[in-house]
Design an enzyme around this catalytic site. Structure first.
Site, PDB file in Angstrom:
ATOM      1  N   LYS A 104      -0.451   3.224  -2.435  1.00 32.06           N
ATOM      2  CA  LYS A 104      -1.789   2.671  -2.698  1.00 32.06           C
ATOM      3  C   LYS A 104      -2.785   3.285  -1.721  1.00 32.06           C
ATOM      4  O   LYS A 104      -2.467   3.442  -0.528  1.00 32.06           O
ATOM      5  CB  LYS A 104      -1.722   1.152  -2.524  1.00 32.06           C
ATOM      6  N   SER A 130      -4.971  -6.033  -7.083  1.00 31.17           N
ATOM      7  CA  SER A 130      -5.661  -4.785  -6.851  1.00 31.17           C
ATOM      8  C   SER A 130      -4.748  -3.551  -6.838  1.00 31.17           C
ATOM      9  O   SER A 130      -5.248  -2.431  -6.958  1.00 31.17           O
ATOM     10  CB  SER A 130      -6.403  -4.860  -5.517  1.00 31.17           C
ATOM     11  N   SER A 162      -1.956  -9.209  -5.099  1.00 29.98           N
ATOM     12  CA  SER A 162      -2.214  -7.828  -5.543  1.00 29.98           C
ATOM     13  C   SER A 162      -1.004  -6.943  -5.757  1.00 29.98           C
ATOM     14  O   SER A 162      -1.151  -5.842  -6.270  1.00 29.98           O
ATOM     15  CB  SER A 162      -3.146  -7.137  -4.561  1.00 29.98           C
TER      16      SER A 162
END
Ligand code: GLN
Length: 484
Positions: free
Chosen positions: A78, A153, A177
């Site tokens: 990420k 996210s 997330s």
């Protein structure tokens, strides 16, 4: 064979036996990315040259008969974890040109085990959101239905795993997330106990809630990555000096007699029927494997979303003060210093980030601190105590991961409150600092994945992994792949 479809342990076997080379596996992954990425849009940066150099180093280690545990395994990270020399943007304009001069602890640990960084994945700006629609660059698509969002996210990491654009990925989870996008994309997502994994080099959103974890194709791969990334880190004083067990050790043990708490507050009237049915069927399955379901109550659940949005925004407003056009990334022009600060922040941050900075600044301001921030901390303690009481009676807790399956792009983006409710089942876990995992447990009638969340005691990832593995091995959900 389509090598890109493999998980970590399968790929490792082929690599170590030299049936497949690290380059071949990497070629297969990049070819897959070439084929599907213009539709999925999971990646912000693809550092191909570096990746091939890492593959070559893996080849040498394997040829020398000294493979490490991830030699040659392509993993996506990420884009809020710092990678030295490789752009790390947090999907924000304000960091769009930021090249970290140092490496996060998790990626150094993966590096020491020979992983290949294949790409940095998309997210909601600064990890604030549940759909990747708050990304400052573009929205990632759900591989199961390209008109829908992948969750967020960590939507880029979850979509990349689901679309077989990597072997596994890391995400971060402040309020859901990792688990929510894993659920919406039909993959396995584990948020460890707060303090289990170092946050050094993870760009901070809400420091008392943020935790790095894994997004994988199966439960065993999650255990393999947890073995590598866990542990006390001298660079993160909030990482816990707790011994790291072999997380893969208990996989395959039976779950007879294990007590599974079913919180009545998570099965509410009016909830999506298909989600409820899948979660209840999953509990029945666990029961058939010998587990004992026990109804429990987590009475302060209704305050979790409000508590989270007071505390997370307070911490965010403080953490994001550092982006001022001087120290990092983007700078806008201004007639004097103050004007430059203001223009930089006005142009550099997106709408959701600004909303949260304003909300957090308000809740921390002297006249409102007691009414909001302090109250939020008190409510957090009550939520944590609910879990402590429940865990006196049960070993793990099972709930749906998300109240709905993947929603359509645009469906909730104009209504922040609706978006905030996507994390209603995951947020309490972060407030309590305990571990939670999402595993595939079914599909809706329109073929969208549904996830089951299993929550554990502090530092007891072993048990939630054991339960998840037992469930996974007796079901077929994780074997289904999106049609891309
Ligand atoms: N969706 C939640 C939020 O918007 C959680 C995000 C996260 O876990 N990073 O804050």
């Amino acid at each position: 064979m389509d090598l890109y479809k493999l998980g970590i342990s399968e790929a490792k076997k082929l690599l170590d036996k030299k049936e497949v080379s690290a380059q071949e596996l990497l070629d297969s992954i990049y070819k897959r990315i070439d084929t599907v990425e213009d539709r999925v849009k999971a990646f912000i940066t693809l550092p191909k040259e570096k990746a091939y150099a890492m593959a070559e180093a893996s080849r040498q280690a394997i040829d020398a008969g000294k493979p490490s545990s991830l030699s040659g395994i392509p993993i996506a990270i990420k884009d809020n974890m710092c990678t030295k020399g490789i752009r790390t943007t947090c999907s924000s304009k304000i960091l769009s040109n930021f090249i970290p001069p140092y490496e996060s602890t998790v990626t150094s640990k993966l590096g020491a085990q020979g992983y290949i960084l294949i790409g940095k994945t998309n997210l909601d700006e600064f990890a604030m959101g549940s759909s990747t629609e708050n990304s400052g660059f573009f929205t990632t698509k759900n591989p199961w239905d390209l008109e829908r969002i992948p969750g967020g996210s960590s939507g880029g990491s979850a979509a990349a795993v689901a679309a077989d654009e990597c072997i596994a990925a890391l995400g971060s989870d402040t309020g859901g997330s990792i688990r929510q996008p894993a659920s919406l994309c039909g993959v396995v997502g584990l948020k460890p106990t707060y303090g289990r994994v170092s946050r050094f080099g993870l760009v901070a959103f809400a420091s008392s809630l943020d935790q790095i974890g894994t997004i994988t194709k199966n439960v065993k791969d999650s255990a393999i990555l947890m073995n590598i990334i866990s542990g006390k880190d001298p660079f993160d004083s909030t990482s816990a000096p707790v011994a790291v067990p072999d997380f893969a050790k208990n996989l395959g043990q039976d779950i007879k007699g294990l007590k599974i708490g079913i919180p009545k507050e998570y099965f509410i009237r009016g909830m999506d029927k298909e989600i409820e049915k899948s979660a209840r069927d999953a509990v029945k399955k666990l029961e058939s494997l010998g587990a004992i379901p026990v109804e429990i109550s987590l009475p302060h659940t209704e305050y979790a979303v409000a508590t989270y949005y007071v505390l997370a925004t307070s911490e965010a407003s403080s953490n994001l003060a550092r982006y001022d056009g001087v120290k990092y990334g983007f700078r806008a022009e201004g007639k004097d210093l103050m004007d430059m600060y203001m223009n930089t922040r006005a142009q550099g941050f997106g709408a959701e980030v600004k909303r949260r900075i304003m909300l957090g600044t308000f809740t921390l301001s002297s006249g409102y601190y007691d009414a909001y921030y302090k109250k939020g901390q008190q409510a957090r303690t009550l939520i944590k105590q609910d879990f402590e009481t429940a865990f006196n009676q049960v070993d793990v807790i099972a709930t749906p991961t998300s109240p709905t399956a993947a929603f359509k792009a645009g469906e909730k983006s104009s209504d922040p409150l609706q978006m905030y409710l996507s994390d209603i089942f995951t947020i309490s876990v972060n407030l309590a600092g305990i571990p939670g995992i999402s595993i595939p447990c079914g599909f809706t009638s329109n073929n969208l994945p549904i996830g089951l969340q299993i929550i554990g005691k502090h530092f007891d990832e072993e048990t939630i992994l054991k339960v998840s593995y037992a469930y996974e091995q007796s079901t077929e959900w994780h074997k289904r792949k999106p049609n891309l």
